[in-house]
Design a protein around this motif. Structure first.
Motif, mmCIF file in Angstrom:
data_model
loop_
_atom_site.group_PDB
_atom_site.id
_atom_site.type_symbol
_atom_site.label_atom_id
_atom_site.label_comp_id
_atom_site.label_asym_id
_atom_site.label_seq_id
_atom_site.Cartn_x
_atom_site.Cartn_y
_atom_site.Cartn_z
ATOM 1 N N VAL A 262 9.726 -5.472 9.725
ATOM 2 C CA VAL A 262 10.273 -4.463 8.807
ATOM 3 C C VAL A 262 9.190 -3.797 7.967
ATOM 4 O O VAL A 262 9.179 -2.566 7.812
ATOM 5 N N SER A 263 8.269 -4.585 7.433
ATOM 6 C CA SER A 263 7.348 -4.045 6.415
ATOM 7 C C SER A 263 6.302 -3.095 6.994
ATOM 8 O O SER A 263 6.021 -2.043 6.395
ATOM 9 N N ILE A 264 5.723 -3.436 8.138
ATOM 10 C CA ILE A 264 4.630 -2.608 8.665
ATOM 11 C C ILE A 264 5.127 -1.219 9.087
ATOM 12 O O ILE A 264 4.535 -0.198 8.678
ATOM 13 N N PRO A 265 6.205 -1.097 9.873
ATOM 14 C CA PRO A 265 6.674 0.269 10.205
ATOM 15 C C PRO A 265 7.062 1.083 8.972
ATOM 16 O O PRO A 265 6.716 2.269 8.880
ATOM 17 N N LEU A 266 7.754 0.449 8.017
ATOM 18 C CA LEU A 266 8.145 1.190 6.816
ATOM 19 C C LEU A 266 6.929 1.585 5.985
ATOM 20 O O LEU A 266 6.888 2.681 5.407
ATOM 21 N N GLY A 267 5.925 0.708 5.927
ATOM 22 C CA GLY A 267 4.701 1.044 5.195
ATOM 23 C C GLY A 267 3.959 2.205 5.827
ATOM 24 O O GLY A 267 3.446 3.098 5.139
ATOM 25 N N VAL A 268 3.897 2.217 7.172
ATOM 26 C CA VAL A 268 3.226 3.314 7.888
ATOM 27 C C VAL A 268 3.983 4.633 7.677
ATOM 28 O O VAL A 268 3.370 5.673 7.369
ATOM 29 N N ILE A 269 5.301 4.581 7.833
ATOM 30 C CA ILE A 269 6.110 5.804 7.659
ATOM 31 C C ILE A 269 5.979 6.327 6.227
ATOM 32 O O ILE A 269 5.833 7.535 5.992
ATOM 33 N N SER A 270 5.997 5.425 5.266
ATOM 34 C CA SER A 270 5.876 5.827 3.866
ATOM 35 C C SER A 270 4.535 6.500 3.603
ATOM 36 O O SER A 270 4.460 7.493 2.870
ATOM 37 N N ALA A 271 3.467 5.960 4.211
ATOM 38 C CA ALA A 271 2.135 6.551 4.005
ATOM 39 C C ALA A 271 2.015 7.916 4.684
ATOM 40 O O ALA A 271 1.430 8.852 4.121
ATOM 41 N N MET A 272 2.561 8.014 5.901
ATOM 42 C CA MET A 272 2.430 9.276 6.639
ATOM 43 C C MET A 272 3.299 10.382 6.035
ATOM 44 O O MET A 272 3.057 11.556 6.263
ATOM 45 N N ARG A 273 4.327 9.988 5.277
ATOM 46 C CA ARG A 273 5.191 10.975 4.616
ATOM 47 C C ARG A 273 5.096 10.821 3.098
ATOM 48 O O ARG A 273 6.105 10.765 2.391
ATOM 49 N N ARG A 274 3.897 10.726 2.626
ATOM 50 C CA ARG A 274 3.659 10.509 1.201
ATOM 51 C C ARG A 274 4.266 11.642 0.360
ATOM 52 O O ARG A 274 4.091 12.823 0.684
ATOM 53 N N GLY A 275 4.971 11.268 -0.692
ATOM 54 C CA GLY A 275 5.575 12.262 -1.584
ATOM 55 C C GLY A 275 6.968 12.681 -1.188
ATOM 56 O O GLY A 275 7.639 13.380 -1.956
ATOM 57 N N SER A 276 7.431 12.287 -0.001
ATOM 58 C CA SER A 276 8.776 12.667 0.443
ATOM 59 C C SER A 276 9.813 11.746 -0.203
ATOM 60 O O SER A 276 9.488 10.736 -0.826
ATOM 61 N N TRP A 277 11.105 12.100 -0.016
ATOM 62 C CA TRP A 277 12.162 11.243 -0.566
ATOM 63 C C TRP A 277 12.158 9.871 0.082
ATOM 64 O O TRP A 277 12.492 8.860 -0.560
ATOM 65 N N LEU A 278 11.754 9.821 1.377
ATOM 66 C CA LEU A 278 11.696 8.537 2.066
ATOM 67 C C LEU A 278 10.610 7.646 1.463
ATOM 68 O O LEU A 278 10.804 6.435 1.271
ATOM 69 N N ASP A 279 9.461 8.229 1.148
ATOM 70 C CA ASP A 279 8.371 7.473 0.509
ATOM 71 C C ASP A 279 8.826 6.947 -0.849
ATOM 72 O O ASP A 279 8.567 5.791 -1.202
ATOM 73 N N THR A 280 9.506 7.807 -1.608
ATOM 74 C CA THR A 280 9.997 7.378 -2.930
ATOM 75 C C THR A 280 10.993 6.231 -2.803
ATOM 76 O O THR A 280 10.936 5.248 -3.559
ATOM 77 N N LEU A 281 11.918 6.347 -1.824
ATOM 78 C CA LEU A 281 12.918 5.302 -1.624
ATOM 79 C C LEU A 281 12.263 3.974 -1.220
ATOM 80 O O LEU A 281 12.571 2.913 -1.791
ATOM 81 N N VAL A 282 11.337 4.040 -0.243
ATOM 82 C CA VAL A 282 10.681 2.822 0.238
ATOM 83 C C VAL A 282 9.865 2.177 -0.880
ATOM 84 O O VAL A 282 9.895 0.947 -1.070
ATOM 85 N N THR A 283 9.138 2.982 -1.635
ATOM 86 C CA THR A 283 8.318 2.439 -2.730
ATOM 87 C C THR A 283 9.186 1.797 -3.814
ATOM 88 O O THR A 283 8.862 0.723 -4.341
ATOM 89 N N THR A 284 10.311 2.431 -4.130
ATOM 90 C CA THR A 284 11.211 1.874 -5.151
ATOM 91 C C THR A 284 11.797 0.544 -4.701
ATOM 92 O O THR A 284 11.823 -0.439 -5.464
ATOM 93 N N VAL A 285 12.270 0.503 -3.450
ATOM 94 C CA VAL A 285 12.837 -0.753 -2.922
ATOM 95 C C VAL A 285 11.772 -1.849 -2.880
ATOM 96 O O VAL A 285 12.050 -3.018 -3.194
#
Length: 318
Positions: free
Chosen positions: A116-139
């Motif tokens: 779970v963590s590695i794919p979400l971390g990669v997606i969050s980094a590649m879409r930095r600043g998006s709503w998905l990055d904000t959601l993943v970082t908050t969780v």
């Protein structure tokens, strides 16, 4: 490589001796007498001091502390971790029965964390600043701070008592009944994995953000390589060293969390055995359980160190 493994193995032996000595002495510094806790109040009132001393002699507690320690270490080297004061059963046999349960829970938790963590971390980094990055970082921030025992109690209340979707306690081997076993381990495994998922997700995101700013990544993009190829072939592997280090450190957290989770969910694993041993001042049980955990953590650290050479061929072990 061979020299490195031998050197690390010798260091591990020294660490094991220090850990065993610290646990041995700490248990004996605790207030109370394990023999009196073993005997009921009626036994104590009806027994003479000589009878109590005979029981103490039976467990070798009449000897000086260092003599007791050397005897225990000598037995541990031969695979004999002593006899439980509370149950009068072999600690080695009891650990042999309970260790697979704890290892099963920690393995599933570690696997869930990595998947779970590695794919979400990669997606969050590649879409930095998006709503998905904000959601993943908050969780992830919430997952790092939530106490395991509180989360376990909350899950039991919601999914066990209100919704009645999952059993609130117990353990069944997956070889006995896979479906029942799966339902019983869902909540314990989730509780154990929450912190490691959150911390690994944050570390993967941070490492990926650092790597994708490097010149060789810009060069790869200038050559017209697809983004998926750049991430999977060039960025992810180089970003994995701190993540692998954190994953190795997570193993000790998982075993520490197992103590709480197995107690909350009434799972007969090594963690619950350790808690029962501490409460009853059952010296051999606590010493044996800590020794097994220490060996497991040292082995995981060795595997992490060896994986550095695969992730970055520039690393040498000589």
């Amino acid at each position: 490589m061979t020299t490195f493994i031998i050197r690390r193995s010798l260091q591990s032996v020294v660490v094991l001796l220090l850990v065993s000595l610290m646990v041995f002495l700490t248990m004996r510094l605790l207030p109370g007498d394990p023999i009196l806790m073993y005997m009921t109040m009626r036994d104590v009132e009806g027994s003479s001091q000589e009878q109590i001393d005979n029981i103490r002699k039976e467990f070798g507690l009449d000897k000086p502390v260092m003599v007791q320690y050397l005897r225990w270490v000598s037995g541990a080297v031969r695979g004999d971790l002593g006899t439980s004061i509370l149950n009068r059963s072999s600690v080695s046999a009891e650990l042999k029965r309970r260790v697979p349960i704890t290892f099963y829970l920690t393995f599933l938790s570690l696997l869930l964390s990595v998947v779970v963590s590695i794919p979400l971390g990669v997606i969050s980094a590649m879409r930095r600043g998006s709503w998905l990055d904000t959601l993943v970082t908050t969780v992830a921030n919430m997952g790092v701070t939530v106490p395991v025992f509180w989360l376990g109690i909350l899950l039991v209340y919601v999914f066990g008592l209100i919704l009645k979707w999952l059993p609130v306690f117990g353990y069944t081997s997956p070889f006995t009944n896979f479906w029942v076993s799966l339902k019983q381990v869902v909540m314990p495994v989730f509780c154990l994995a929450v912190f490691s998922i959150a911390s690994s997700m944050r570390q993967t995101r941070s490492s990926m953000l650092e790597v994708i700013r490097q010149d060789y990544i810009r060069t790869a993009r200038a050559k017209g390589l697809k983004e998926r190829v750049i991430v999977m072939r060039h960025a992810l592997k180089n970003a994995m060293i701190p993540v692998v280090t954190l994953t190795g450190m997570t193993v000790r957290y998982l075993f520490g969390g197992a103590v709480l989770v197995e107690t909350v969910f009434n799972i007969p694993g090594m963690g619950r055995m350790t808690v029962d041993g501490i409460l009853a001042q059952d010296y051999p049980v606590v010493q044996g359980a800590v020794l097994v955990i220490a060996v497991t953590i040292l082995l995981s650290n060795l595997i992490v160190d060896l994986s550095y050479g695969w992730l970055d061929p520039r690393i040498r072990y000589d």
